[in-house]
Design an enzyme around this catalytic site. Sequence first.
Site, short mmCIF file in Angstrom:
data_model
loop_
_atom_site.label_atom_id
_atom_site.label_comp_id
_atom_site.label_asym_id
_atom_site.label_seq_id
_atom_site.Cartn_x
_atom_site.Cartn_y
_atom_site.Cartn_z
N ASP A 1 -0.15 5.05 0.94
CA ASP A 1 -0.41 6.04 1.98
C ASP A 1 -0.44 5.39 3.36
O ASP A 1 -1.20 4.44 3.60
CB ASP A 1 -1.75 6.73 1.73
CG ASP A 1 -1.81 7.41 0.38
OD1 ASP A 1 -1.54 8.61 0.31
OD2 ASP A 1 -2.12 6.72 -0.61
N ASP B 1 0.87 -1.17 0.00
CA ASP B 1 0.00 0.00 0.00
C ASP B 1 0.91 1.23 0.00
O ASP B 1 2.10 1.13 0.35
CB ASP B 1 -0.87 -0.03 1.25
CG ASP B 1 -1.68 1.23 1.45
OD1 ASP B 1 -2.41 1.62 0.53
OD2 ASP B 1 -1.53 1.85 2.52
#
Length: 221
Positions: free
Chosen positions: A10, A8
């Site tokens: 953020d 991922d």
Amino acid sequence: MKKAILFDLDGTLVDTVEDIRCAINHCMKLTYNREITRDECMSVVGRGLKNALKGALAYSSARYPDDELDILYHELISYYSIHPCDYSKPYNGITELLKTMSQKGYALGILSNKSDILVKEIVKKLFSDINFAFVQGFCDKIPLKPNRAGVESFSSLVDIPLENIFYVGDSEVDGETVINSQPVKGILVSWGFRPRSVLEKFEGKNIKIVNTVEELKNGIN
């Protein structure tokens, strides 16, 4: 045996919250709603920027019809595209980790629910010297996480089976993505946008929780 790591973006690799908050608050000012705080911003991100905008507006009990929300969303993307990395930076030790894992032969990828254009721009600015095999944000072709389609696309591209892939994230969306994508192995980091207490419900479901980049490296090896 070839292995891969899908990250991922953020809250996992990069602390992007202040730039997201500025973009959202740009829309808050336009609509005369109150600005959101850093903690409030962290609570609404994870399921795409349009849903984050909805969550931010909810703090002012504000609701807009879909056509007006679309206008606000495009305004958010327009502002954010001009200011993608004013404040954003990789978490300490992340760049070194990526280089180490690449040198060890791991195929690296990024899968985000953020707009694909923004994801690619941020990765280009912050990780220009990292060889990512796959960088994918939200687009019409791939559903938002926790749908497993993005993970499968990565697996197919790098030609590595799901059982040899680690997925690393920081939220309940990422935990759900791992569960939906098993036999992928999951690692959730506690330094991101969700407190450890939110992540603990996923522990033991082929998912580990780590508190430091060193623990993350050891968990992958």
